[in-house]
Design a protein around this motif. Structure first.
Motif, short mmCIF file in Angstrom:
data_model
loop_
_atom_site.label_atom_id
_atom_site.label_comp_id
_atom_site.label_asym_id
_atom_site.label_seq_id
_atom_site.Cartn_x
_atom_site.Cartn_y
_atom_site.Cartn_z
N MET A 279 6.31 -13.54 -14.68
CA MET A 279 5.43 -13.42 -13.52
C MET A 279 4.11 -12.80 -14.00
SD MET A 279 6.12 -11.22 -10.00
CE MET A 279 7.84 -11.53 -10.08
N ASN A 280 3.00 -13.45 -13.64
CA ASN A 280 1.72 -12.93 -14.10
C ASN A 280 1.30 -11.68 -13.31
OD1 ASN A 280 0.24 -13.65 -11.75
ND2 ASN A 280 -0.10 -15.71 -12.53
N ARG A 281 0.32 -11.00 -13.85
CA ARG A 281 -0.13 -9.71 -13.29
C ARG A 281 -0.61 -9.84 -11.84
NH1 ARG A 281 -5.26 -6.94 -13.89
NH2 ARG A 281 -4.92 -4.74 -13.52
N ARG A 282 -1.37 -10.87 -11.57
CA ARG A 282 -1.91 -11.06 -10.22
C ARG A 282 -0.79 -11.28 -9.20
NH1 ARG A 282 -6.72 -15.23 -8.53
NH2 ARG A 282 -6.46 -14.95 -6.31
N ARG A 283 0.16 -12.12 -9.56
CA ARG A 283 1.31 -12.38 -8.68
C ARG A 283 2.13 -11.12 -8.47
NH1 ARG A 283 4.39 -15.43 -5.76
NH2 ARG A 283 6.58 -15.83 -6.18
N ARG A 284 2.35 -10.37 -9.55
CA ARG A 284 3.10 -9.11 -9.45
C ARG A 284 2.44 -8.17 -8.46
NH1 ARG A 284 3.94 -9.07 -14.96
NH2 ARG A 284 2.10 -7.81 -15.25
N LYS A 285 1.12 -8.04 -8.57
CA LYS A 285 0.37 -7.15 -7.69
C LYS A 285 0.46 -7.60 -6.23
CE LYS A 285 -4.23 -5.18 -7.09
NZ LYS A 285 -5.61 -5.16 -7.57
N LYS A 286 0.36 -8.89 -6.01
CA LYS A 286 0.44 -9.44 -4.66
C LYS A 286 1.83 -9.20 -4.05
CE LYS A 286 -0.40 -13.73 -2.15
NZ LYS A 286 -0.83 -15.14 -2.27
N LEU A 287 2.87 -9.46 -4.83
CA LEU A 287 4.23 -9.26 -4.34
C LEU A 287 4.53 -7.78 -4.12
CD1 LEU A 287 6.24 -11.92 -6.37
CD2 LEU A 287 5.55 -12.01 -3.97
N LEU A 288 3.99 -6.94 -4.98
CA LEU A 288 4.18 -5.50 -4.81
C LEU A 288 3.53 -5.04 -3.50
CD1 LEU A 288 5.46 -3.00 -6.09
CD2 LEU A 288 3.30 -2.60 -7.26
N GLY A 289 2.35 -5.56 -3.20
CA GLY A 289 1.70 -5.25 -1.94
C GLY A 289 2.54 -5.68 -0.75
N ARG A 290 3.17 -6.84 -0.87
CA ARG A 290 4.06 -7.32 0.19
C ARG A 290 5.28 -6.41 0.33
NH1 ARG A 290 4.11 -13.81 -0.84
NH2 ARG A 290 1.96 -14.19 -0.20
N LEU A 291 5.78 -5.91 -0.81
CA LEU A 291 6.92 -5.00 -0.77
C LEU A 291 6.57 -3.74 0.02
CD1 LEU A 291 9.80 -4.21 -1.64
CD2 LEU A 291 8.80 -3.24 -3.72
N PHE A 292 5.42 -3.17 -0.26
CA PHE A 292 5.01 -1.96 0.46
C PHE A 292 4.82 -2.25 1.96
CE2 PHE A 292 4.35 -0.14 -3.69
CZ PHE A 292 4.65 1.19 -3.49
N GLY A 293 4.29 -3.41 2.29
CA GLY A 293 4.15 -3.79 3.69
C GLY A 293 5.50 -3.93 4.38
N ALA A 294 6.45 -4.53 3.67
CA ALA A 294 7.80 -4.70 4.22
C ALA A 294 8.49 -3.35 4.40
CB ALA A 294 8.62 -5.62 3.32
N ILE A 295 8.29 -2.45 3.45
CA ILE A 295 8.86 -1.11 3.56
C ILE A 295 8.28 -0.41 4.78
CG2 ILE A 295 8.93 1.20 2.51
CD1 ILE A 295 9.06 -0.28 -0.24
N GLN A 296 6.98 -0.47 4.92
CA GLN A 296 6.30 0.18 6.05
C GLN A 296 6.81 -0.37 7.38
OE1 GLN A 296 4.43 2.66 5.14
NE2 GLN A 296 3.74 3.28 7.14
N ALA A 297 7.09 -1.67 7.42
CA ALA A 297 7.56 -2.33 8.65
C ALA A 297 9.06 -2.16 8.85
CB ALA A 297 7.20 -3.81 8.61
N GLY A 298 9.76 -1.64 7.84
CA GLY A 298 11.21 -1.50 7.93
C GLY A 298 11.91 -2.85 7.88
N ASP A 299 11.30 -3.83 7.22
CA ASP A 299 11.80 -5.20 7.17
C ASP A 299 12.77 -5.36 6.00
OD1 ASP A 299 12.22 -7.95 7.03
OD2 ASP A 299 10.11 -8.42 7.46
N VAL A 300 14.05 -5.11 6.27
CA VAL A 300 15.08 -5.16 5.25
C VAL A 300 15.19 -6.55 4.62
CG1 VAL A 300 17.57 -4.90 4.85
CG2 VAL A 300 16.37 -3.27 6.32
N VAL A 301 15.11 -7.59 5.43
CA VAL A 301 15.23 -8.96 4.94
C VAL A 301 14.11 -9.27 3.94
CG1 VAL A 301 15.18 -11.41 5.61
CG2 VAL A 301 16.44 -9.76 6.99
N ALA A 302 12.87 -8.90 4.29
CA ALA A 302 11.75 -9.15 3.38
C ALA A 302 11.88 -8.34 2.10
CB ALA A 302 10.42 -8.83 4.08
#
Length: 145
Positions: free
Chosen positions: A1-24
């Motif tokens: 996985m390239n750096r840009r994709r990693r950063k984008k997915l990591l941002g999504r992870l933090f958003g999902a954590i903040q939203a309490g979205d277990v599935v995401a």
């Protein structure tokens, strides 16, 4: 996985954590997002989940390889996940962290800050205090800081 994709997915992870979205969170971890990857400020996913009392997400992160005792370095989000959960009385999250081996006596700030028990006492969160003491937290530490 390239750096840009990693950063984008990591941002999504933090958003999902903040939203309490277990599935995401589960999907993102399954896609290979680093469960210990800090955001741009240094906050770890485990700390973000713990401070918000997201016990199920904490468990998913730990199952995916996050270390229970790593200190987050984020601005306003520094410290251990166990201290963060204890501070807010998130007993279920504290229980999950302890089940995965979090040290109930580990002090923040490289060992010179408050312990989880001091944070729980400061709350005050007596149920969290009792859980930490039962797990071996040093009750003689007090909350003198």
């Amino acid at each position: 996985m390239n750096r840009r994709r990693r950063k984008k997915l990591l941002g999504r992870l933090f958003g999902a954590i903040q939203a309490g979205d277990v599935v995401a969170v589960k999907a993102l971890l399954g896609a290979g997002v680093d469960p210990e990857g800090p955001d741009s400020e240094g906050t770890t996913p485990l700390y973000a989940a713990a401070v918000n009392g997201e016990a199920v997400i904490v468990g998913l992160l730990l199952l995916s390889g996050a270390s229970p005792d790593v200190e987050s370095r984020g601005v306003g989000a520094e410290g251990t996940a166990l201290c963060a959960a204890a501070c807010w009385g998130h007993t279920g999250t504290v229980r999950e962290l302890l089940a995965f081996g979090a040290d109930p006596n580990l002090r923040e700030d490289g060992g010179i800050g408050w312990s989880p028990l001091e944070w729980a006492n400061n709350g005050p969160h007596p149920e969290t205090v009792a859980l930490l003491v039962a797990a071996g937290a040093d009750a003689g530490g007090g909350s003198e800081k």
